[in-house]
Write an enzyme that holds these catalytic residues in place. Sequence first.
Site, mmCIF file in Angstrom:
data_model
loop_
_atom_site.group_PDB
_atom_site.id
_atom_site.type_symbol
_atom_site.label_atom_id
_atom_site.label_comp_id
_atom_site.label_asym_id
_atom_site.label_seq_id
_atom_site.Cartn_x
_atom_site.Cartn_y
_atom_site.Cartn_z
ATOM 1 N N THR A 208 0.905 -1.092 -0.124
ATOM 2 C CA THR A 208 0.251 -0.085 0.032
ATOM 3 C C THR A 208 0.717 1.320 0.055
ATOM 4 O O THR A 208 1.878 1.408 0.555
ATOM 5 C CB THR A 208 -1.019 0.126 1.241
ATOM 6 N N ASN A 210 0.962 4.691 1.835
ATOM 7 C CA ASN A 210 0.507 5.207 3.106
ATOM 8 C C ASN A 210 0.805 6.726 2.783
ATOM 9 O O ASN A 210 1.733 7.266 2.669
ATOM 10 C CB ASN A 210 1.383 5.024 4.054
ATOM 11 N N GLU A 258 -4.501 4.416 3.543
ATOM 12 C CA GLU A 258 -3.577 3.429 2.798
ATOM 13 C C GLU A 258 -4.237 2.865 1.478
ATOM 14 O O GLU A 258 -5.203 2.547 1.514
ATOM 15 C CB GLU A 258 -3.262 2.028 3.645
#
Length: 315
Positions: A208, A210, A258
């Site tokens: 992901t 962030n 995320e």
Amino acid sequence: MKYFYNFPEIPFIDRSVITIGMFDGVHLGHAKVVAKCVKIAKQKGISSVVISFSNHPSSYFNSKNESKNSLLSPDKEKIRWIESLGIDYLFMIPFDNYIAHLPAENFIEDILLAKFGINDLVLGYDNRFGFQRKGSVDFVNEHYSSQINAYSIDVAKIENEIISSSLIKEYVIQGNISKANTMLGRSYSLQGKVVHGHHKGRELGFPTANIELEDIDKLIPGLGVYISCLKVDGTPYYGVTNIGKRPTITQDTYISIETHLFDFQDDIYEKEVELYLFEKIRDEKKFNSLQELIEQISLDIKFTKSQLAKIHITS
């Protein structure tokens, strides 16, 4: 468009069309008001002016009402959206003790007439200005009709609901992003920078990005999983975004944002990005195991990909 964070000390404009308001979100109702302002200015060949505030009036009247995570459009965004509507000048003044206690008569005479040479005033249907909200279209027409033409703009509605910043905020907090987007006239977005996280998503097989918000005043949507799109260097990449405290993995005390992007492998740490949100697909929840979480993320991705043909960014 030129913008300023205070009023000029000397006369600034010979003749102008002015509108006044907080304009948080610059939604479809606001756009209707600003469009009238721009139209009149162009017809008369004079300047269009928006007078807004760099802090919400409610934060002045209630010191306990912090601005953190409370605005649909912090300054940078507000400037961007108002400029897109064709305004010539934007003044983002502080809502302070002077403004809070300035009588409507003085606001009109010492500022609108003396500094801006106001010719026309355009206000939303419920907008007021000056001490104790005395200033209005009716007030101007009663006392200054020989100097100022004042116009009131009717409400803007969608499905019999009056579009307002407060209602849009409620929808954003609820996670009803699709309804908020309809009233904004564009996709709700979060601006920020991609930063390092705990790398738990990568360990689970779903890396992901962030996102650290650019402005702490920005309103964060309700916790949950959203169909989304991340713009990186102007290019859109679709994916799923989790906004929450990750109860299955870390039980964070802070809210993280995320985004897992589909078929994307580039290193974008420290990149400035914009995250567009389209639809909330489920609430955040704590799973009994990491395997359950992995299975649910897979389902989220499958569902999101099935919806992409219906999704497009509006900005």
